[in-house]
Design an enzyme around this catalytic site. Sequence first.
Site, mmCIF file in Angstrom:
data_model
loop_
_atom_site.group_PDB
_atom_site.id
_atom_site.type_symbol
_atom_site.label_atom_id
_atom_site.label_comp_id
_atom_site.label_asym_id
_atom_site.label_seq_id
_atom_site.Cartn_x
_atom_site.Cartn_y
_atom_site.Cartn_z
ATOM 1 N N ASP A 1 -3.466 128.651 20.708
ATOM 2 C CA ASP A 1 -2.823 128.195 21.707
ATOM 3 C C ASP A 1 -2.295 127.002 20.970
ATOM 4 O OD1 ASP A 1 -4.993 126.595 20.755
ATOM 5 O OD2 ASP A 1 -5.906 126.493 22.268
ATOM 6 N N ASN B 1 -15.006 121.269 30.382
ATOM 7 C CA ASN B 1 -14.337 122.247 31.292
ATOM 8 C C ASN B 1 -14.744 123.943 31.908
ATOM 9 O OD1 ASN B 1 -12.452 122.809 30.256
ATOM 10 N ND2 ASN B 1 -10.941 122.273 32.043
ATOM 11 N N HIS C 1 -12.836 125.140 29.306
ATOM 12 C CA HIS C 1 -11.780 126.768 28.786
ATOM 13 C C HIS C 1 -12.224 126.558 27.333
ATOM 14 C CE1 HIS C 1 -9.762 122.537 26.615
ATOM 15 N NE2 HIS C 1 -10.092 122.991 26.198
ATOM 16 N N GLU D 1 -7.749 127.441 31.200
ATOM 17 C CA GLU D 1 -8.055 126.296 32.311
ATOM 18 C C GLU D 1 -8.788 127.033 33.249
ATOM 19 O OE1 GLU D 1 -8.703 123.306 31.509
ATOM 20 O OE2 GLU D 1 -6.593 122.388 31.137
HETATM 21 C C1 GLP Z 1 -8.315 122.371 23.352
HETATM 22 C C2 GLP Z 1 -8.433 123.136 22.641
HETATM 23 C C3 GLP Z 1 -9.563 124.054 22.844
HETATM 24 C C4 GLP Z 1 -10.891 124.074 21.824
HETATM 25 C C5 GLP Z 1 -10.928 122.536 22.906
HETATM 26 C C6 GLP Z 1 -12.305 121.913 22.285
HETATM 27 O O1 GLP Z 1 -8.109 122.184 24.430
HETATM 28 N N1 GLP Z 1 -7.223 123.872 22.974
HETATM 29 O O2 GLP Z 1 -9.174 125.488 21.661
HETATM 30 O O3 GLP Z 1 -11.731 124.690 21.583
HETATM 31 O O4 GLP Z 1 -9.468 121.370 22.721
HETATM 32 O O5 GLP Z 1 -12.191 121.147 21.545
HETATM 33 P P1 GLP Z 1 -13.071 120.803 20.390
HETATM 34 O O6 GLP Z 1 -13.558 121.843 19.211
HETATM 35 O O7 GLP Z 1 -12.081 119.404 19.599
HETATM 36 O O8 GLP Z 1 -14.690 120.419 21.045
#
Ligand code: GLP
Length: 235
Positions: A67, A134, A136, A141
Site C-alpha cells: 500500500d 481493527n 485491517h 479496512e
Molecule cells: C499500517 C499499514 C499496515 C500495517 C499496519 C500495522 O496501517 N498500512 O500494512 O500492517 O499499519 O502496523 P504495525 O506493524 O505498526 O502495527
Amino acid sequence: MKIIHVPDYETLSRKTAQLIAAQVLCKPDSLLGLATGSSPVGAYRYLAQWHISGDLDFSRACSVNLDEYCGLGADHVQSYHFFMRQNLFDAVNFRASWLPDGCAESLPDECRRYEAIIAERGPIDLQLLGIGHNGHIGFNEPAEQFVPQTHLAQLSQGTIQANARFFDSVDQVPKQAITMGIASILQAKKILLLAGVGKGEILRQALTGPVTPWIPASVLQLHPDVTVITTSSVC
Ligand code: GLP
C-alpha cells in the site's frame, strides 16, 4: 495455519527474516510482497545485515508493496516509498521493486496499473503482513464487503489515530490510501502474518472468529499456507 509464539520483538524479527531469507535462497527469483509499519522493521534490519555480510542476495528477486498513502510523494518522509528505501531497499539489491504511486494524476488509473503489475509479475511467492488494531491488512479496512482488487481506501478514524504516531499531528495523516485488495493477498503462495505487542485480541478474533469483512484479517483463515508469528499467547 501455523502459529509461532515468540517471547519478544527481537525473536519475531529474526524468525521473520529467516523465513524470508529461506524463501529467497530456495527460489532466488521470488516475488516478495512487503509491508510497512513497526512490525517488519526488525526483520528488514536482519535482511539488510545478511545482504551486507554477503550471505543473502536479492539480485534476482523482486518486490511489491501492499500500500501507499495518497498525496504523499516518494520523497515525503512519511510515505511508504521512503519507509521502504530507509528500512530495506537502500541496503539490499532487489532486481525491481514496486509500490503504488499515491500522487498519480488519476488514482483509479493507478489502482488498475498496480493491479496489472501484480497480475503480470505474480503470483507473489511470500506475502508479509502486519495487522491493524481493527483487523485491517494492508489498508483493507473493515467494511461490508471484501474488496478483491487494488483500490482506493478511506482510512478509518481508528487507523488515522493509530498511524498519527508517525506524523507531527493527526491532521497530517492522509485520509486515503491505495491498497492491494484481498484477492491479490490471498493469491500469494505463502503468507507470513506478524502480530506484536497489543495485537493479541484482534489476532484472536481474526483467527478464531467468523470470516467477515468487518475483520479483514479473518479472511486469512481461508488461505492454505499462513504462518503467524506473534508475541501474544491468546491463540
Ligand atoms: C499500517 C499499514 C499496515 C500495517 C499496519 C500495522 O496501517 N498500512 O500494512 O500492517 O499499519 O502496523 P504495525 O506493524 O505498526 O502495527
